[in-house]
Design an enzyme around this catalytic site. Structure first.
Site, short mmCIF file in Angstrom:
data_model
loop_
_atom_site.label_atom_id
_atom_site.label_comp_id
_atom_site.label_asym_id
_atom_site.label_seq_id
_atom_site.Cartn_x
_atom_site.Cartn_y
_atom_site.Cartn_z
N ASP A 1 7.53 3.09 -2.43
CA ASP A 1 7.71 4.19 -1.47
C ASP A 1 9.10 4.14 -0.87
O ASP A 1 9.73 5.17 -0.66
CB ASP A 1 6.63 4.17 -0.37
CG ASP A 1 6.52 2.82 0.32
OD1 ASP A 1 6.96 1.80 -0.24
OD2 ASP A 1 6.00 2.77 1.45
N ARG B 1 -0.25 6.63 7.55
CA ARG B 1 -0.03 6.74 6.10
C ARG B 1 -0.49 8.09 5.56
O ARG B 1 -0.04 8.55 4.52
CB ARG B 1 -0.79 5.63 5.35
CG ARG B 1 -0.32 4.22 5.63
CD ARG B 1 -0.93 3.26 4.63
NE ARG B 1 -0.86 1.86 5.03
CZ ARG B 1 0.16 1.04 4.78
NH1 ARG B 1 1.22 1.49 4.14
NH2 ARG B 1 0.13 -0.22 5.17
N LYS C 1 0.80 -1.20 0.00
CA LYS C 1 0.00 0.00 0.00
C LYS C 1 0.85 1.26 0.00
O LYS C 1 0.38 2.34 -0.35
CB LYS C 1 -0.87 0.01 1.27
CG LYS C 1 -1.76 -1.19 1.42
CD LYS C 1 -2.48 -1.14 2.80
CE LYS C 1 -3.23 -2.42 3.02
NZ LYS C 1 -3.31 -2.75 4.46
N GLY C 2 2.09 1.14 0.48
CA GLY C 2 2.89 2.33 0.80
C GLY C 2 3.05 3.34 -0.32
O GLY C 2 3.15 4.54 -0.06
N PHE D 1 13.21 4.98 11.67
CA PHE D 1 11.89 4.45 11.37
C PHE D 1 10.99 5.57 10.90
O PHE D 1 10.59 6.43 11.67
CB PHE D 1 11.27 3.72 12.57
CG PHE D 1 10.10 2.90 12.13
CD1 PHE D 1 8.80 3.41 12.22
CD2 PHE D 1 10.30 1.65 11.58
CE1 PHE D 1 7.72 2.67 11.74
CE2 PHE D 1 9.22 0.91 11.12
CZ PHE D 1 7.94 1.42 11.19
N LYS E 1 17.05 3.60 1.44
CA LYS E 1 17.86 3.45 2.66
C LYS E 1 19.01 2.50 2.35
O LYS E 1 18.97 1.33 2.76
CB LYS E 1 17.00 2.80 3.74
CG LYS E 1 16.54 3.68 4.87
CD LYS E 1 15.94 2.78 5.96
CE LYS E 1 14.99 3.53 6.84
NZ LYS E 1 14.37 2.65 7.86
N ASP F 1 14.41 -0.74 1.30
CA ASP F 1 15.08 -0.85 2.60
C ASP F 1 16.09 -2.00 2.50
O ASP F 1 17.18 -1.82 1.98
CB ASP F 1 13.97 -1.08 3.64
CG ASP F 1 14.41 -1.03 5.07
OD1 ASP F 1 15.57 -0.69 5.33
OD2 ASP F 1 13.61 -1.34 5.96
C1 PRP Z 1 7.37 -1.74 2.60
C2 PRP Z 1 7.67 -0.88 1.39
C3 PRP Z 1 8.43 -1.79 0.48
C4 PRP Z 1 9.15 -2.71 1.44
C5 PRP Z 1 10.58 -2.31 1.53
O1 PRP Z 1 6.20 -2.47 2.39
O2 PRP Z 1 6.50 -0.41 0.79
O3 PRP Z 1 7.58 -2.52 -0.37
O4 PRP Z 1 8.51 -2.59 2.72
O5 PRP Z 1 11.27 -3.10 2.46
P1 PRP Z 1 12.43 -4.09 2.04
O6 PRP Z 1 13.33 -3.37 1.07
O7 PRP Z 1 13.13 -4.36 3.36
O8 PRP Z 1 11.82 -5.32 1.46
P2 PRP Z 1 5.39 -3.23 3.54
O9 PRP Z 1 5.70 -4.71 3.47
O10 PRP Z 1 5.60 -2.55 4.84
O11 PRP Z 1 3.88 -3.07 3.03
P3 PRP Z 1 3.00 -1.74 2.83
O12 PRP Z 1 3.60 -0.97 1.67
O13 PRP Z 1 1.65 -2.29 2.52
O14 PRP Z 1 3.05 -0.95 4.12
#
Ligand code: PRP
Length: 184
Positions: A102, A167, A45-46, A154, A133, A105
């Site tokens: 978004d 969000r 969703k991000g 965070f 990041k 990481d």
């Molecule tokens: C978050 C973000 C990325 C992912 C990045 O999604 O939107 O897709 O984490 O992290 P990584 O590089 O360590 O894999 P999340 O799983 O939190 O879902 P969301 O977007 O629905 O909040």
């Protein structure tokens, strides 16, 4: 307690986000054209808010599609295990694709998406992320367009959540550690 009380500080203001997104769009506008136009894939969703602002800055013809990906762990760090909650509606075979994220990481989510897309034989795949990041990377992944490199804190807001909340904040903020430490 209001949501804003949980924000330690604003890392990227609404105005700065607007500037950075304009710059990302400018780079993309220089690359893509109406001929062989791409499909932008918003990773839910991000990325919903970034996609909404980015698409309005793009001058080339494009389509939009959505994919929802979730990592299994629900803490503040990604576990590395990834699954598809909602798959693409479009067939991307032979198409130019831009993955819109978004945040990148550890890189596990993007790595999974890129491998998954490769098996569908697109013409090309590029990656646009609002936040990057690099200090947290566990898997090497290509990032073509990046709005901001951020430190290992965070972050929430502008689409990014903690426990599905925050969000809607119009800026990128740092969450007060006591908010997530009490959950750990
Ligand atoms: C978050 C973000 C990325 C992912 C990045 O999604 O939107 O897709 O984490 O992290 P990584 O590089 O360590 O894999 P999340 O799983 O939190 O879902 P969301 O977007 O629905 O909040």
């Amino acid at each position: 307690m209001s949501m804003l009380d949980d924000v330690q500080r604003v890392l990227i203001s609404e105005e700065e986000l607007h500037t950075r997104i304009g710059a990302v769009a400018g780079e993309m506008n220089a690359v893509y054209s109406d001929e062989d136009f791409p499909i932008l894939v918003c990773i839910l969703k991000g990325a919903f808010m970034f996609l909404a602002d980015l698409t309005r800055h793009l001058t080339f013809r494009h389509e939009l599609d959505f994919m929802e990906i979730s990592s299994y762990g629900k803490g503040t760090t990604s576990s590395g295990a990834v699954r598809i909650l909602l798959d693409l509606a479009a067939n991307i075979e032979g198409r130019h694709v831009v993955v819109v994220e978004d945040i990148v990481d550890t890189g596990h989510t993007l790595d999974y998406i890129l491998r998954n897309f490769a098996s569908r034989n697109p013409a090309s795949v590029r990656v646009a992320t609002l936040l990057n990041k690099p200090s947290r990377r566990e898997v090497e992944v290509p990032v073509d367009y990046s709005g901001c490199e951020i430190p290992n804190e965070f972050v929430i807001g502008y689409g990014l959540d903690y426990a599905e909340q925050y969000r809607n904040l119009p800026f990128i903020g740092v969450l007060k550690p006591e908010v997530y430490e009490q959950e750990l």
